[in-house]
Design an enzyme around this catalytic site. Sequence first.
Site, mmCIF file in Angstrom:
data_model
loop_
_atom_site.group_PDB
_atom_site.id
_atom_site.type_symbol
_atom_site.label_atom_id
_atom_site.label_comp_id
_atom_site.label_asym_id
_atom_site.label_seq_id
_atom_site.Cartn_x
_atom_site.Cartn_y
_atom_site.Cartn_z
ATOM 1 N N HIS A 128 0.814 -1.216 0.000
ATOM 2 C CA HIS A 128 0.000 0.000 0.000
ATOM 3 C C HIS A 128 0.851 1.271 0.000
ATOM 4 C CE1 HIS A 128 -3.896 -1.914 0.761
ATOM 5 N NE2 HIS A 128 -3.255 -2.749 1.568
ATOM 6 N N ILE A 418 -1.223 -5.177 14.453
ATOM 7 C CA ILE A 418 -0.687 -4.947 13.102
ATOM 8 C C ILE A 418 -1.682 -5.470 12.072
ATOM 9 C CG2 ILE A 418 1.302 -5.183 11.608
ATOM 10 C CD1 ILE A 418 1.983 -3.872 14.269
ATOM 11 N N CYS A 528 -3.505 -32.895 -8.674
ATOM 12 C CA CYS A 528 -2.196 -33.122 -8.049
ATOM 13 C C CYS A 528 -2.245 -33.710 -6.642
ATOM 14 C CB CYS A 528 -1.393 -31.818 -8.022
ATOM 15 S SG CYS A 528 -2.165 -30.490 -7.082
#
Length: 568
Positions: A128, A418, A528
């Site tokens: 950002h 955070i 897979c």
Amino acid sequence: MKNIERYLSKKFSTPIHCEEKNGALFLYGRVDSWDKVVSIGKEATKFGFRGVVNKIECEGVKIVGPKVPSVRDESLHGKRVDVLIIGAGVIGCAIARELSRWKLDILVVDKESDIASHQSSHNAGMMHPPIAPHPKSKKAHYNRKGLDLIEQLARELDFPYRKNGLAMLFPSAAYALLLPFIKLREHQNKVRETQFMTASKLLEMEPHLKRNFAWAYVVWEAGVVDPFQMTLALAENAVQNGARFSFNTFVESFVVEDEKIEAVVTNRGTIFPKLVVNAAGVWADHVASLANDEFFTIHPRKGEMAIIDKKRSHLCRMTISRISLKNLGSVTKGGGLIPTAHGNLLLGPTAIEVPQREDYSTSLEGLEELFKKHAVVEGLSKSDVISYFAGTRAATYEEDFIVEPSKKIKNLVYAAGIQSPGLTSAPAIAMDVASMCIEKLQKEKKIVPNEKFCPVRKKEPNFRKLSLQEKQKIIEKNPAYGIVICRCENVTKGEVLQALNGEIPATTLDGIKWRTRCGMGRCQGGFCTPFLVEILQQFTDALSITKKGPGSELFVARTRPGGIEHDL
């Protein structure tokens, strides 16, 4: 305090009790909706306390605590370390790497079976620009500083990073009234490489955009990374420089004496650190409470995201975000249409306040909202979605980062609260936290630089980026690179084995997926997965194979001996 109680009780029509502890405002009471819990917490930030600790209960909601690993042993018992980092997300791994510049015994613990198991991988991967954070906030400071560091960091550690720019679309000419505010924010937060564009000018660059906007504000310094690969790169470089990691390790309690953490009790034994770093993400306030040092509350904010097939990658090159009056003043950036570092497009994220911190559920309503709000290009439909997921942001009521030493516990440092733009800010946060740690440790012992520190991650070449001739040479030396396991993403057996034997080895299907992209294509592992199981059986018993750690086992019992042999 009585005045605050009366004000909040009257405003929200419910009795609220308030106390002051650790310089923070503690809230107690009981309400009938989770939205009201969050609203009261936000309102309480207006009174100028260090933080808000919201203990208000919600009728009908039982808060689920941290998921505790099933393993219990003594593998860490008696370990003495200089620094114990709690949390192996991007913040914890970045701090470990920064601290490894010094001769220190560093241990990172995480309750999950791998790095980046929560918001560090459950995000959009945006780098950002610092246009959104409030000026003078820690978010604004670390956003600017972190974005300045990312290009060099990506070169040193070799993780996917692309500078693609961000275009914010404004629906009408009336929004030009915002121009003075935008220019002021540019100046205050030191936003660089900006440009105002008419709709016609941007459409020359992005011709698939819907013609429902009047002008755009472009920030060219914005970019995208692979968030897991960035975290892995930081972790592996930390290990290469001497740090250690312990997974499935849950911090149960602290032994605190004379306002100092003397010991940390975990499910794998008791550790004796000189210093503790709290980088525990959505559980950082829980860790603070273990030290009787609560001064903030994490209120999880969930964001749902949808991943678009690579065949639609041509629809836009820049990150596109549509601005509305509803977004202005919001605590979130609003999300957008984001080209990922690997060529997919990503819609999102949404932003919903939820009570549970590890609520990664998705919904039809969420998908509808993503398309309604972020499908800003022509030719995009729900049939193009190959997967969708969610993450929870570690938001505090103050909506800012907590990067500081504890004011109460002598050997505790915080890197908490955070949320976005935390991924962008991580390198800068790590530098400051490392400095705080060194300053504290120097009071106990002499700290010297690690003369063997190497900032460049040593890793095998990226097979997919090599020329045909280079690939052929590798295949001749190691035929496993000639066996394609994932057709969608062209991942070879050699790359899978490389992930299983790395500095931070994959131990689960998701661990392989995040390291190699095996299973991230259109079929989402339909082709897979059986081959991956076959390979994993060379490293562990089939009944121990999990998707993402204990509790997500793929198999419950054996059916019969024998079976089909695959040429792997």
